[in-house]
Design an enzyme around this catalytic site. Structure first.
Site, short mmCIF file in Angstrom:
data_model
loop_
_atom_site.label_atom_id
_atom_site.label_comp_id
_atom_site.label_asym_id
_atom_site.label_seq_id
_atom_site.Cartn_x
_atom_site.Cartn_y
_atom_site.Cartn_z
N GLY A 152 -26.89 11.30 -35.56
CA GLY A 152 -26.48 11.37 -36.96
C GLY A 152 -27.11 10.24 -37.73
O GLY A 152 -27.60 10.40 -38.84
N TYR A 158 -30.56 2.04 -35.48
CA TYR A 158 -30.61 1.83 -34.02
C TYR A 158 -31.73 0.89 -33.62
O TYR A 158 -32.19 0.92 -32.49
CB TYR A 158 -30.77 3.18 -33.29
CG TYR A 158 -29.52 4.02 -33.37
CD1 TYR A 158 -28.44 3.75 -32.53
CD2 TYR A 158 -29.39 5.04 -34.29
CE1 TYR A 158 -27.27 4.49 -32.62
CE2 TYR A 158 -28.24 5.79 -34.39
CZ TYR A 158 -27.19 5.51 -33.54
OH TYR A 158 -26.03 6.23 -33.62
N HIS A 164 -26.07 -0.35 -35.63
CA HIS A 164 -25.53 0.13 -34.35
C HIS A 164 -26.11 -0.56 -33.13
O HIS A 164 -25.66 -0.33 -32.02
CB HIS A 164 -25.79 1.64 -34.21
CG HIS A 164 -25.25 2.45 -35.35
ND1 HIS A 164 -24.10 2.11 -36.02
CD2 HIS A 164 -25.72 3.58 -35.95
CE1 HIS A 164 -23.87 3.00 -36.98
NE2 HIS A 164 -24.84 3.89 -36.97
P1 FAD Z 1 -26.83 20.53 -36.24
O1 FAD Z 1 -25.86 20.00 -37.22
O2 FAD Z 1 -26.39 21.60 -35.31
O3 FAD Z 1 -28.14 21.03 -36.92
C1 FAD Z 1 -28.73 20.33 -38.00
C2 FAD Z 1 -29.44 21.33 -38.86
O4 FAD Z 1 -30.57 21.86 -38.15
C3 FAD Z 1 -28.58 22.55 -39.24
O5 FAD Z 1 -28.69 22.74 -40.63
C4 FAD Z 1 -29.22 23.68 -38.47
O6 FAD Z 1 -29.05 24.91 -39.12
C5 FAD Z 1 -30.67 23.24 -38.42
N1 FAD Z 1 -31.47 23.94 -37.44
C6 FAD Z 1 -31.08 24.63 -36.33
N2 FAD Z 1 -32.14 25.19 -35.72
C7 FAD Z 1 -33.24 24.82 -36.44
C8 FAD Z 1 -34.62 25.08 -36.30
N3 FAD Z 1 -35.11 25.86 -35.31
N4 FAD Z 1 -35.47 24.56 -37.19
C9 FAD Z 1 -35.02 23.79 -38.22
N5 FAD Z 1 -33.69 23.52 -38.41
C10 FAD Z 1 -32.82 24.03 -37.53
N6 FAD Z 1 -24.19 10.24 -34.52
C11 FAD Z 1 -24.69 9.02 -34.20
O7 FAD Z 1 -25.78 8.66 -34.66
N7 FAD Z 1 -24.01 8.18 -33.33
C12 FAD Z 1 -22.83 8.53 -32.78
O8 FAD Z 1 -22.27 7.75 -32.03
C13 FAD Z 1 -22.26 9.78 -33.13
N8 FAD Z 1 -21.10 10.19 -32.60
C14 FAD Z 1 -20.63 11.44 -32.85
C15 FAD Z 1 -19.46 11.87 -32.23
C16 FAD Z 1 -19.00 13.15 -32.44
C17 FAD Z 1 -17.77 13.60 -31.72
C18 FAD Z 1 -19.70 14.02 -33.31
C19 FAD Z 1 -19.20 15.42 -33.54
C20 FAD Z 1 -20.85 13.61 -33.93
C21 FAD Z 1 -21.35 12.32 -33.71
N9 FAD Z 1 -22.53 11.88 -34.29
C22 FAD Z 1 -23.02 10.63 -34.00
C23 FAD Z 1 -23.36 12.79 -35.10
C24 FAD Z 1 -24.20 13.71 -34.21
O9 FAD Z 1 -24.97 12.95 -33.28
C25 FAD Z 1 -25.14 14.58 -35.03
O10 FAD Z 1 -24.37 15.36 -35.90
C26 FAD Z 1 -25.98 15.46 -34.16
O11 FAD Z 1 -26.79 14.72 -33.30
C27 FAD Z 1 -26.89 16.37 -34.99
O12 FAD Z 1 -27.56 17.27 -34.12
P2 FAD Z 1 -27.05 18.79 -33.97
O13 FAD Z 1 -27.87 19.49 -32.95
O14 FAD Z 1 -25.56 18.80 -33.78
O15 FAD Z 1 -27.42 19.27 -35.41
#
Ligand code: FAD
Length: 225
Positions: A152, A158, A164
């Site tokens: 995120g 980082y 972080h």
């Molecule tokens: P998604 O939200 O699933 O996707 C992002 C976007 O990409 C969406 O719009 C999707 O439609 C799009 N997409 C999908 N496929 C494609 C494609 N083929 N081409 C182009 N776009 C596409 N973050 C930190 O940095 N540090 C942390 O410690 C941290 N802790 C967390 C703890 C929890 C419990 C949670 C829920 C989140 C945390 N986060 C943290 C955030 C998290 O790491 C990010 O939300 C996550 O990594 C984003 O990746 P995703 O695959 O979930 O993205």
């Protein structure tokens, strides 16, 4: 002329949403490695309903049914072939693989619980490590392992002095405590920074860079085989 044997990759994918960006990275990995002639196996932990909780159910014939000592029972089950079937399937996938890739978001500065639990259960004492077999003598030596991570936070948070702390420091438990500890070669991670808020062009660039990274890895590895 020696024809190199086909190489195998195990992709361990840990995201609850099938349309996630982490899923797009997994699809790209499958595509590139298959195109390079590799056999690709996927453990889709949420879709498979993988149980990440180590417990007595991991062993079909425990040595001590009155009290659970996880490492002792892992060792006992490893030597007698009495690991639970779901666990044995994952251990065998891991042992078949030349390359292990964790495809996962960064959650709370580490691995999502389901993936940490996969390691807790699948890295079986007496089979994957232990009894003096770690690092250079680890049973998984000769394999490569890599994290493909989405975050995120932005890269700047980082970096040294960032909010972080350095990502390498956060990932030490995975690279050193899991990959190297069991004998694997820990490759540099692939990181899609801020994948949740990045624009489409940035996300497309991440997918292309990841594909190129894997294609290069696959061709180098095939030449070395
Ligand atoms: P998604 O939200 O699933 O996707 C992002 C976007 O990409 C969406 O719009 C999707 O439609 C799009 N997409 C999908 N496929 C494609 C494609 N083929 N081409 C182009 N776009 C596409 N973050 C930190 O940095 N540090 C942390 O410690 C941290 N802790 C967390 C703890 C929890 C419990 C949670 C829920 C989140 C945390 N986060 C943290 C955030 C998290 O790491 C990010 O939300 C996550 O990594 C984003 O990746 P995703 O695959 O979930 O993205």
């Amino acid at each position: 002329m020696t024809i190199p044997s086909p190489r195998t990759a195990l992709l361990v994918y840990a995201h609850p949403e099938p349309t996630s960006f982490a899923a797009a990275l997994r699809e790209r990995a499958e595509h590139e490695l298959t195109r390079a002639g590799w056999t690709v196996e996927v453990s889709d932990l949420y879709a498979d309903g993988f149980n990440p909780v180590a417990g007595p159910g991991d062993f079909t014939a425990p040595s001590d049914p009155r009290r659970l000592h996880v490492q002792r029972e892992q060792s006992h089950a490893a030597s007698r072939g009495t690991l639970a079937p779901d666990l044995l399937r994952e251990v065998e996938r891991l042992e078949r693989a030349d390359l292990l890739v964790f495809l996962t978001p960064l959650w709370w500065f580490g691995l999502p619980a389901i993936l940490k639990g996969w390691v807790d259960r699948v890295f079986v004492f007496g089979r994957v490590y232990g009894n003096g077999l770690t690092f250079e003598t680890g049973p998984l030596r000769g394999k490569q392992a890599m994290l493909a991570l989405t975050t995120g936070g932005p890269e700047s948070s980082y970096s040294e002095g960032g909010a972080h702390g350095e990502l390498d420091v956060l990932l030490h438990s995975v690279h050193h405590g899991m990959f190297r500890f069991t004998g694997m070669d820990a490759l540099d991670p692939f990181v899609a920074w801020g994948a949740g808020w990045a624009d489409d062009a940035t996300r497309t660039a991440y997918l292309d860079a990841f594909g190129k990274r894997l294609a290069a890895l696959a061709s180098t590895d095939s030449e070395a085989a």
